[in-house]
Structure formats: structure tokens, C-alpha cells
Scaffold this motif. Structure first.
Motif, PDB file in Angstrom:
ATOM      1  N   LEU A  45     -41.119 -12.971  -2.486  1.00 12.96           N
ATOM      2  CA  LEU A  45     -42.452 -12.394  -2.638  1.00 12.96           C
ATOM      3  C   LEU A  45     -43.293 -12.609  -1.387  1.00 12.96           C
ATOM      4  O   LEU A  45     -44.012 -11.714  -0.925  1.00 12.96           O
ATOM      5  CB  LEU A  45     -43.154 -13.011  -3.852  1.00 12.96           C
ATOM      6  CG  LEU A  45     -42.712 -12.526  -5.243  1.00 12.96           C
ATOM      7  CD1 LEU A  45     -43.382 -13.368  -6.324  1.00 12.96           C
ATOM      8  CD2 LEU A  45     -43.056 -11.059  -5.427  1.00 12.96           C
ATOM      9  N   PHE A  46     -43.216 -13.812  -0.839  1.00 13.64           N
ATOM     10  CA  PHE A  46     -43.999 -14.157   0.349  1.00 13.64           C
ATOM     11  C   PHE A  46     -43.590 -13.288   1.531  1.00 13.64           C
ATOM     12  O   PHE A  46     -44.433 -12.711   2.229  1.00 13.64           O
ATOM     13  CB  PHE A  46     -43.810 -15.636   0.665  1.00 13.64           C
ATOM     14  CG  PHE A  46     -44.572 -16.116   1.881  1.00 13.64           C
ATOM     15  CD1 PHE A  46     -45.942 -15.959   1.961  1.00 13.64           C
ATOM     16  CD2 PHE A  46     -43.906 -16.717   2.934  1.00 13.64           C
ATOM     17  CE1 PHE A  46     -46.649 -16.398   3.070  1.00 13.64           C
ATOM     18  CE2 PHE A  46     -44.604 -17.157   4.045  1.00 13.64           C
ATOM     19  CZ  PHE A  46     -45.976 -16.993   4.111  1.00 13.64           C
ATOM     20  N   VAL A  47     -42.283 -13.165   1.765  1.00 13.82           N
ATOM     21  CA  VAL A  47     -41.786 -12.357   2.881  1.00 13.82           C
ATOM     22  C   VAL A  47     -42.169 -10.890   2.701  1.00 13.82           C
ATOM     23  O   VAL A  47     -42.602 -10.221   3.642  1.00 13.82           O
ATOM     24  CB  VAL A  47     -40.256 -12.509   3.023  1.00 13.82           C
ATOM     25  CG1 VAL A  47     -39.710 -11.501   4.038  1.00 13.82           C
ATOM     26  CG2 VAL A  47     -39.901 -13.919   3.456  1.00 13.82           C
ATOM     27  N   ASN A  48     -42.025 -10.363   1.479  1.00 12.68           N
ATOM     28  CA  ASN A  48     -42.380  -8.964   1.234  1.00 12.68           C
ATOM     29  C   ASN A  48     -43.875  -8.712   1.397  1.00 12.68           C
ATOM     30  O   ASN A  48     -44.293  -7.643   1.861  1.00 12.68           O
ATOM     31  CB  ASN A  48     -41.936  -8.549  -0.173  1.00 12.68           C
ATOM     32  CG  ASN A  48     -40.431  -8.343  -0.270  1.00 12.68           C
ATOM     33  OD1 ASN A  48     -39.784  -8.094   0.736  1.00 12.68           O
ATOM     34  ND2 ASN A  48     -39.880  -8.467  -1.456  1.00 12.68           N
ATOM     35  N   ALA A  49     -44.697  -9.692   1.006  1.00 14.84           N
ATOM     36  CA  ALA A  49     -46.143  -9.550   1.210  1.00 14.84           C
ATOM     37  C   ALA A  49     -46.475  -9.490   2.695  1.00 14.84           C
ATOM     38  O   ALA A  49     -47.324  -8.697   3.131  1.00 14.84           O
ATOM     39  CB  ALA A  49     -46.883 -10.715   0.539  1.00 14.84           C
TER      40      ALA A  49
END
Length: 413
Positions: A45-49
Motif C-alpha cells: 500500500l505504501f509503495v503504491n501510494a
């Protein structure tokens, strides 16, 4: 209860939360491995954000920075020259360190598009074609070279716009920066997931790879701060540069290490300039400007992590391509966001010149946040202390040319 926990989380320094997330991720991966698939979701989630916000961030910040009208002064030219020279030399140090101590990263490359360039000609062709890409296509496909180019073009074109337009652009830049700050506030959970996933996939050796990468980065930071920058100052003043260098590191760098924000350190730097008895009309402009474009530490981070990615993927980087990377790192660093970890979001700009897809380069951004507890603090300390160092050097050089400079002038009072 949740409100109280949220308030404590919001008031706690991000560097402490990242350190906690790092430790928790290691403990969970080593002692409770069955939870790895669940907490790895936080890392994704962090990387995609980051992947979602980074293209807009680069475009808006570069466009806003170049659209704002700045005061034209002959006294500012030597300072700006030192800013650019210092940043480019820092990228040279970073590339040299990366060639001497090549590092590999733990990256998920299955299904990712990797098209390594055959040499400098293909790299230049890729860069040129990316520059003239459709701006909408560049944003939607994370073509960072194109995004950077269109940001520069639009920024220069908007310099003649009205004051209201400039205000709108400045407000838009602040809004995008605020969104980035919200995303980065999620970093402790993202890092917990990334670390746990890395250890679960590759074992504790994954962290040892990060340790080597961190050593290369820190070595480059200290080499620039204690060797390269003093050499540049000596060339300008022909005096022992270390009293001034140590003063800027002590009275600016230490504060910046803990605040991790060049913008937040502007008042500290202006106070130090006053102690050095510099011209307020000059440093009141050069210090805020330096907090935006004088990013030697960011250039080091971009170059080292980009070359580590290329080495991991088996991409051969020749010397002309490495020099092009220095130029890209220098330009990219000038557009780095002022928030903690802002330079990491410029890594895809450099990686794209090697034909490395956004899917992989954003994983490298995640790695950067894992080591960011020390990396970002040292990077900011170098960036911010260099603002005062080069501002003072430019003014002292003018005094030296008139025979009015004494060694004692290099020591704050």
C-alpha cells in the motif's frame, strides 16, 4: 481511545516511528513468520501510494519553482554557481562510490518490464524521446523524464503570468506537498511491511544488503562534507576552509540532522549568516533559495540508489552513461521536495534513463525509506549546512579579491 492514540501518533517524530516500524517488522518476521503475508500488505500500500503521488509532485513542484520570479542580482550569481557546482560534484562522488562499492538490493522483478540500454547512444535516445512525450501520457505512465521536462517548460512559460496565477501555483504546490506528508506519515507501517516481507523472502541477508547500501551513502555524504566542499571553498578563498566548514556543520548541520527539513532549518541558517557578519540583503534571498535548489545530499541519494538498482538488474553502466546520470541527479535534486524523504521520490527520474520501469524503481523508493532513519537525516544536514557554506564562500571571495578577508572572519561570533 483511538483518538488519543491518533493524537500521540501525530505528535511523535516521524524518525522515531520509522525506527519502531523497522524494529517491529524485523521481530515479526523472525519470531511470528505466519503474519508476514498480512503485514506485507502495508508495504505494498505504501509503495503504491508513493507511485500515485510522485508524478504529480515532481510536475507541480518543478513548475512552481521555475514560474516564481526571483530577484536578479550580480551578487546572487556566484552563490547559485556554487550551489550547482556543489550539487554536481556531489553526484560525481556518489557515482564514484557506487562503482567502487557496488551494492545489490532485494527487489521483486517478476513480471516487470526491464529493457537495459546498450550504451550511451540508446540512453540519450531514450531521454530525448521521453522528453518530448505527451504530458498527459507522461503523467499517467510515470515517465519522469517527460514529467520533469514539461514541468520546466511550463514553469518558464508561466513566469510572465499574473500574480494571481503565481499564487495559485504556490498554493497547489503546498497542497501536493501536504498530500505527500500524509502519505509519508504512513511510512512506519509501510516500512514494517517492507522489512518483514524482505526478511520473509530473502532472510536476514536482505537487511545486510541495506546496511552496505547505507554505508555507501554515508561515506559519500561525509566525503562531500569533509573533502569535496572544503576543496571548493579553498579554491575560492585560498584559506584554510575547515573553520568555516566545521562551523556550518556544527551550527546548521546538527539542527538539520534532527529536523530533517531544509525549509525548517532556514531560520537557523539565517541566524548563522548573521553571526558570520554576511550581507542580510543577500543571505535573506540565498538561504531560502538554497533550501530549494542546493541539494547535494539529494543528488547523492538519487545517484547511489539508481546505480544500486542498475547493478541489481545486471545493467552495465558505462562511463558516459554515468556522467549523464550525474547531470540527471543534479537537475532532479534541484526539484526535490522539502519534506522528509522527498529526494527518494526523484529516484524514478534517474532509473527511467536506464529503461527501469516504475514498478521496480518505486520498490527502490521503499528501500530508501527503510534506511531513511539515518540516510535522510545525514542528507538534510549536508544540504542545509551547504546553504550557509556557499553563501558565505561567495561573499568572502569578493572580500578576498579586495584584500579585506582575514582568517578570523571565517569563524562565527
Amino acid at each position: 481511545m483511538l483518538g488519543k492514540v491518533g493524537k500521540i501518533y501525530g505528535e511523535t517524530a516521524l524518525i522515531k516511528l520509522i525506527a519502531i516500524g523497522l524494529v517491529v517488522g524485523i521481530i515479526l518476521a523472525l519470531f511470528v513468520p505466519f503474519v508476514i503475508p498480512f503485514i506485507a500488505v502495508f508495504g505494498k500500500l505504501f509503495v503504491n501510494a508513493l507511485k500515485g503521488v510522485a508524478p504529480i509532485l515532481v510536475f507541480v513542484l518543478v513548475m512552481n519553482a521555475l514560474s516564481q520570479k526571483s530577484e536578479s542580482s550580480s551578487s546572487m550569481k556566484p552563490i547559485i554557481q556554487l550551489y550547482v557546482i556543489g550539487t554536481f560534484c556531489a553526484s560525481l562522488v556518489a557515482v564514484t562510490a557506487s562503482f567502487l562499492f557496488p551494492t545489490s538490493l532485494n527487489l521483486q522483478t517478476e513480471g516487470a518490464e526491464i529493457t537495459p540500454p546498450s550504451g550511451i547512444i540508446e540512453v540519450l535516445q531514450n531521454v530525448i524521446m521521453n522528453v518530448v512525450d505527451n504530458p498527459i501520457h507522461a503523467l499517467t505512465n510515470a515517465n519522469y523524464i517527460g514529467i520533469l521536462a514539461w514541468g520546466v517548460i511550463m514553469g518558464l512559460a508561466l513566469r510572465q503570468a499574473g500574480e494571481n496565477t503565481h499564487k495559485v501555483l504556490a498554493d497547489l504546490a503546498k497542497a501536493v506537498t501536504q498530500v505527500v506528508q500524509w502519505v509519508i506519515r504512513f511510512a512506519p507501517f509501510g516500512i514494517m511491511g517492507l522489512v518483514a516481507d524482505a526478511i520473509g523472502t530473502s532472510g536476514i541477508d536482505a537487511l545486510l544488503g541495506y546496511a552496505k547500501l547505507l554505508c555507501v551513502l554515508l561515506g559519500a555524504f561525509f566525503s562531500v562534507a569533509l573533502i569535496m566542499n572544503p576543496f571548493i571553498v579553498w579554491l575560492k578563498l585560498r584559506m584554510n576552509p575547515y573553520p568555516l566548514v566545521f562551523a556550518t556543520l556544527r551550527e546548521s548541520g546538527i539542527y538539520a540532522f534532527f529536523t530533517r527539513s531544509s525549509a525548517a532549518n532556514i531560520p537557523v541558517n539565517m541566524s548563522l549568516c548573521k553571526k558570520l557578519r554576511l550581507d542580510e540583503n543577500i543571505y535573506s534571498v540565498s538561504i531560502p533559495l538554497g533550501a530549494t535548489i542546493n541539494m547535494a545530499g539529494a543528488a547523492i541519494t538519487i545517484a547511489v540508489l539508481s546505480l544500486a538498482t542498475a547493478h541489481t538488474l545486471g545493467i552495465n553502466v558505462d562511463m558516459p552513461t554515468a556522467l549523464l546520470l550525474c547531470l540527471i541527479s543534479t537537475v532532479g535534486a534541484c526539484g526535490a521536495s522539502g519534506v522528509a524523504g522527498g529526494s527518494l521520490l526523484l529516484i524514478p527520474v534517474a532509473c527511467s534513463s536506464f529503461g527501469i520501469s516504475s514498478d521496480i524503481s518505486m520498490q527502490v523508493v521503499g528501500v530508501g525509506f527503510i534506511i531513511g532513519v539515518l540516510q535522510d537525516s545525514c542528507e538534510t544536514a549536508l544540504n542545509s549546512s551547504s546553504d550557509v557554506l556557499f553563501t558565505a564562500t561567495a561573499e568572502f571571495a569578493q572580500r578576498a579579491a579586495k584584500g579585506e578577508l582575514k582568517p578570523s572572519d571565517l569563524i562565527p561570533r
